[in-house]
Design a protein around this motif. Structure first.
Motif, mmCIF file in Angstrom:
data_model
loop_
_atom_site.group_PDB
_atom_site.id
_atom_site.type_symbol
_atom_site.label_atom_id
_atom_site.label_comp_id
_atom_site.label_asym_id
_atom_site.label_seq_id
_atom_site.Cartn_x
_atom_site.Cartn_y
_atom_site.Cartn_z
ATOM 1 N N ALA A 1 -16.037 -12.716 10.057
ATOM 2 C CA ALA A 1 -15.389 -11.674 9.892
ATOM 3 C C ALA A 1 -15.276 -11.377 8.493
ATOM 4 C CB ALA A 1 -13.930 -11.605 10.588
ATOM 5 N N GLY A 2 -15.365 -12.368 7.499
ATOM 6 C CA GLY A 2 -15.411 -11.841 6.269
ATOM 7 C C GLY A 2 -16.644 -11.547 5.502
ATOM 8 N N LEU A 3 -17.880 -11.562 6.412
ATOM 9 C CA LEU A 3 -19.179 -11.412 5.827
ATOM 10 C C LEU A 3 -19.192 -9.934 5.241
ATOM 11 C CD1 LEU A 3 -21.398 -12.937 8.334
ATOM 12 C CD2 LEU A 3 -20.804 -14.040 6.170
ATOM 13 N N THR A 4 -19.884 -9.670 4.023
ATOM 14 C CA THR A 4 -19.909 -8.189 3.746
ATOM 15 C C THR A 4 -21.105 -7.626 3.385
ATOM 16 O OG1 THR A 4 -20.067 -9.378 1.346
ATOM 17 C CG2 THR A 4 -17.819 -8.854 2.204
ATOM 18 N N PRO A 5 -22.479 -8.481 3.430
ATOM 19 C CA PRO A 5 -23.597 -7.454 3.213
ATOM 20 C C PRO A 5 -23.947 -6.924 4.543
ATOM 21 C CG PRO A 5 -24.207 -9.687 2.614
ATOM 22 C CD PRO A 5 -22.667 -9.948 3.108
ATOM 23 N N VAL A 6 -24.271 -5.527 4.716
ATOM 24 C CA VAL A 6 -24.149 -4.633 5.614
ATOM 25 C C VAL A 6 -25.004 -5.213 6.852
ATOM 26 C CG1 VAL A 6 -25.312 -2.357 6.641
ATOM 27 C CG2 VAL A 6 -24.286 -2.584 4.344
ATOM 28 N N ASP A 7 -26.185 -5.893 6.618
ATOM 29 C CA ASP A 7 -27.061 -6.511 7.808
ATOM 30 C C ASP A 7 -26.085 -7.714 8.387
ATOM 31 O OD1 ASP A 7 -28.803 -4.796 7.554
ATOM 32 O OD2 ASP A 7 -30.168 -6.126 6.468
ATOM 33 N N GLU A 8 -25.455 -8.360 7.537
ATOM 34 C CA GLU A 8 -24.761 -9.605 8.059
ATOM 35 C C GLU A 8 -23.357 -9.069 8.831
ATOM 36 O OE1 GLU A 8 -25.614 -12.655 8.011
ATOM 37 O OE2 GLU A 8 -27.369 -12.096 6.623
ATOM 38 N N ARG A 9 -22.822 -7.971 8.417
ATOM 39 C CA ARG A 9 -21.529 -7.538 9.142
ATOM 40 C C ARG A 9 -22.158 -7.107 10.491
ATOM 41 N NH1 ARG A 9 -19.032 -3.228 5.225
ATOM 42 N NH2 ARG A 9 -21.427 -3.277 4.412
ATOM 43 N N ARG A 10 -23.032 -6.241 10.654
ATOM 44 C CA ARG A 10 -23.984 -5.780 11.872
ATOM 45 C C ARG A 10 -23.910 -7.150 12.937
ATOM 46 N NH1 ARG A 10 -27.716 -2.232 9.414
ATOM 47 N NH2 ARG A 10 -26.659 -0.141 9.228
ATOM 48 N N LYS A 11 -24.491 -8.166 12.364
ATOM 49 C CA LYS A 11 -24.672 -9.351 13.205
ATOM 50 C C LYS A 11 -23.281 -10.147 13.367
ATOM 51 C CE LYS A 11 -28.943 -10.343 10.731
ATOM 52 N NZ LYS A 11 -29.371 -11.093 9.720
#
Length: 133
Positions: A86-96
């Motif tokens: 839930a704490g991931l910040t890069p856009v692509d990682e947030r979508r994943k």
């Protein structure tokens, strides 16, 4: 019950396609996306997600095992890993992360339905119609 609650539960139950979920998620700014991911994390915990839900959730989310959220979900206690995802910040990682958290919620909630709600229940989220549009 908010629009966010309904959309996330529709996604987890397959009542709304993930493509619509991603479009909806992308309409929010970084702070709102972070709040959505934390909200999903909370729902996964409430649905009693377990570490063993990881592989099926990765498959349902359409992630490769080498994607960061997929690696995280398979390493360590589920509560800690859900927080990291839930704490991931890069856009692509947030979508994943969004796709994976929805999938984890789906797997955990299906198990909860089978164990506790198979004879019927009063949970509003278990009585949603198929989403329009």
């Amino acid at each position: 019950m908010t629009e966010r609650d309904i959309i996330l539960n529709e996604l987890a139950q397959g009542l709304r396609p993930m493509s619509q979920g991603i479009e909806w998620f992308d309409t929010h700014g970084p702070q709102e996306q972070a709040a959505i991911l934390l909200f999903l994390r909370h729902h996964c915990v409430q649905a009693r997600a377990v570490t063993e839900d990881g592989p099926e959730s990765i498959r349902r989310a359409g992630l490769r095992p080498t994607h960061t959220p997929a690696i995280l979900i398979t390493r360590g206690p589920i509560d800690q890993q859900l927080g990291k995802i839930a704490g991931l910040t890069p856009v692509d990682e947030r979508r994943k992360a969004f796709r994976l958290l929805v999938a984890i919620l789906a797997v955990a909630d299906e198990r909860r339905r089978e164990r506790f709600c198979s004879g019927g229940c009063g949970h509003w989220w278990h009585n949603l119609p198929i989403a329009d549009g």
